[in-house]
Design a protein around this motif. Structure first.
Motif, short mmCIF file in Angstrom:
data_model
loop_
_atom_site.label_atom_id
_atom_site.label_comp_id
_atom_site.label_asym_id
_atom_site.label_seq_id
_atom_site.Cartn_x
_atom_site.Cartn_y
_atom_site.Cartn_z
N ARG A 259 0.83 -1.22 0.00
CA ARG A 259 0.00 0.00 0.00
C ARG A 259 0.86 1.26 0.00
NH1 ARG A 259 -3.40 -1.80 5.35
NH2 ARG A 259 -4.06 -3.87 4.64
N ASP A 260 2.15 1.08 -0.21
CA ASP A 260 3.11 2.19 -0.25
C ASP A 260 3.28 2.85 1.12
OD1 ASP A 260 3.72 1.87 -2.97
OD2 ASP A 260 2.01 3.10 -3.57
N GLU A 261 3.02 2.12 2.20
CA GLU A 261 3.29 2.66 3.52
C GLU A 261 4.79 2.57 3.81
OE1 GLU A 261 0.99 1.27 6.80
OE2 GLU A 261 -0.82 0.94 5.59
N PRO A 262 5.36 3.55 4.48
CA PRO A 262 6.77 3.44 4.90
C PRO A 262 6.94 2.27 5.85
CG PRO A 262 5.94 5.69 5.17
CD PRO A 262 4.75 4.83 4.90
N LEU A 263 8.13 1.70 5.88
CA LEU A 263 8.39 0.53 6.71
C LEU A 263 8.08 0.80 8.18
CD1 LEU A 263 9.40 -2.36 7.02
CD2 LEU A 263 11.74 -1.46 7.13
N ARG A 264 8.37 2.02 8.65
CA ARG A 264 8.14 2.34 10.07
C ARG A 264 6.65 2.38 10.41
NH1 ARG A 264 12.32 5.87 13.29
NH2 ARG A 264 14.13 4.53 12.99
N ASP A 265 5.79 2.55 9.41
CA ASP A 265 4.35 2.41 9.62
C ASP A 265 3.92 0.97 9.39
OD1 ASP A 265 4.12 5.13 10.14
OD2 ASP A 265 3.68 5.63 8.06
N ALA A 266 4.52 0.32 8.39
CA ALA A 266 4.15 -1.05 8.05
C ALA A 266 4.39 -2.01 9.21
CB ALA A 266 4.94 -1.51 6.82
#
Length: 333
Positions: A259-266
């Motif tokens: 979903r193109d979330e940054p890794l720190r959000d993922a």
């Protein structure tokens, strides 16, 4: 966006459970890559599993995987496939028999390599999972595949240990997930203290890994990336089955990355998926809405350098609170 998973040798799982009228036998496709694929499908991510299916076991598994709405890109061969039979009628898992299956020969390896490149052409993320058994597939297969997939513009995620971990790090894998027990078994840490684990994570990044995720059983997991170290604490539940939790975590991270979330959000979606999985009989299972609600309860904080031990105690979720969130899976997967 879709995901392709390398699952070199999926495992046919046969589990015997108690039932009021007698024993109940459950038959499913299993193994690391399959459990990752199952959770990704629960999170509504299209998944292709690229694998080598062997003998009667393999023919059975192809149907089981397709029944779970997983696209199967399979090579087939004769021989002994990976399978296990476990007895859980007494409440504990008793191994009746386990079989890793036949090693993969040179020609089949070449075909599997080509199949991975072909089946991942339209994927945004490619996952490299391990085989059943230590001698099923050589480690250098993973190094070469990591290099070629990244050259093709894919985000490569690996959930591996031992020589295969070293291989994907040498290939500059984008995201590496490993457990603290695996770090110790591989000699990357002498003791699983926070300080040693953080040092090992930083070393793995220096050697080629873009980011490193380390799970630590009931303790908060850690993420090392270019911006530092994150400590991630999911809501702690009473454990029903710990197997498959790490694969669910990996799948949750991957779902968010698509979903193109940054890794720190993922990492928060991954932590929620892994936390829910330990409450269930089914491996790689969980309701997507429940996982999203648990995500809001995941605590994340940056660890200052050298301050990995400075944590505040976390509360526990009560059994009644958990029951309101999730019901147990009917069968073992």
């Amino acid at each position: 966006m879709s995901v392709t998973i390398l699952a070199p040798s999926p495992t046919l799982t046969v589990t015997v459970e108690d039932h009021p009228q007698g024993s109940e036998i459950h038959v499913h496709a299993g193994g690391q890559g399959v459990w990752q694929a199952r959770m990704l499908r629960r999170l509504q991510v299209p998944v292709t599993v690229c694998c080598l299916l062997t003998g009667e076991v393999g023919r059975t598994m192809q149907h089981l995987l397709e029944d779970e709405d997983v696209t199967v890109h399979a090579l087939t061969r004769d021989g002994r496939g990976s399978a296990y039979v476990h007895d859980r009628r007494g409440g504990e898992r008793i191994v009746v028999d386990e079989e890793d299956g036949d090693p993969i020969g040179r020609h089949d390896l070449d075909d599997l390599y080509a199949a991975m490149l072909r089946s991942s052409e339209d994927a945004s993320v490619v996952v490299l999972s391990g085989p059943a058994g230590e001698h099923t597939i050589p480690a250098d297969f993973y190094r070469r595949l990591t290099i070629d997939l990244r050259a093709a513009g894919k985000t490569v995620v690996a959930d591996l240990a031992g020589e295969r971990l070293e291989a994907v790090v040498a290939g500059a894998v984008d995201v590496l997930k490993v457990s603290h027990e695996e770090l110790k078994a591989d000699g990357l840490v002498a003791e699983t203290t926070d300080e040693e684990i953080v040092t090992a994570m930083q070393r793995l990044r220096a050697e080629g890994a873009g980011a490193v995720i380390v799970t630590r059983a009931g303790d908060p997991l850690l993420l090392a990336d270019a911006d530092g170290i994150l400590e991630v604490t999911p809501p702690p539940f009473e454990e029903n089955e710990t197997r498959g939790a790490g694969d669910s975590l990996t799948a949750g991270v991957i779902a968010a990355l698509t979903r193109d979330e940054p890794l720190r959000d993922a990492i928060t979606l991954g932590a929620a998926a892994g936390a829910l999985n330990v409450t269930r009989h089914g491996l790689g299972t969980g309701d997507a809405d429940v996982i999203e609600s648990l995500r809001e309860k995941v605590a994340v904080r940056e660890l200052p350098s050298g301050d990995a031990d400075d944590r505040e105690p976390e509360g526990r979720v009560s059994p009644d609170g958990l029951a309101a969130l999730a019901e147990p899976e009917e069968d073992e997967r």
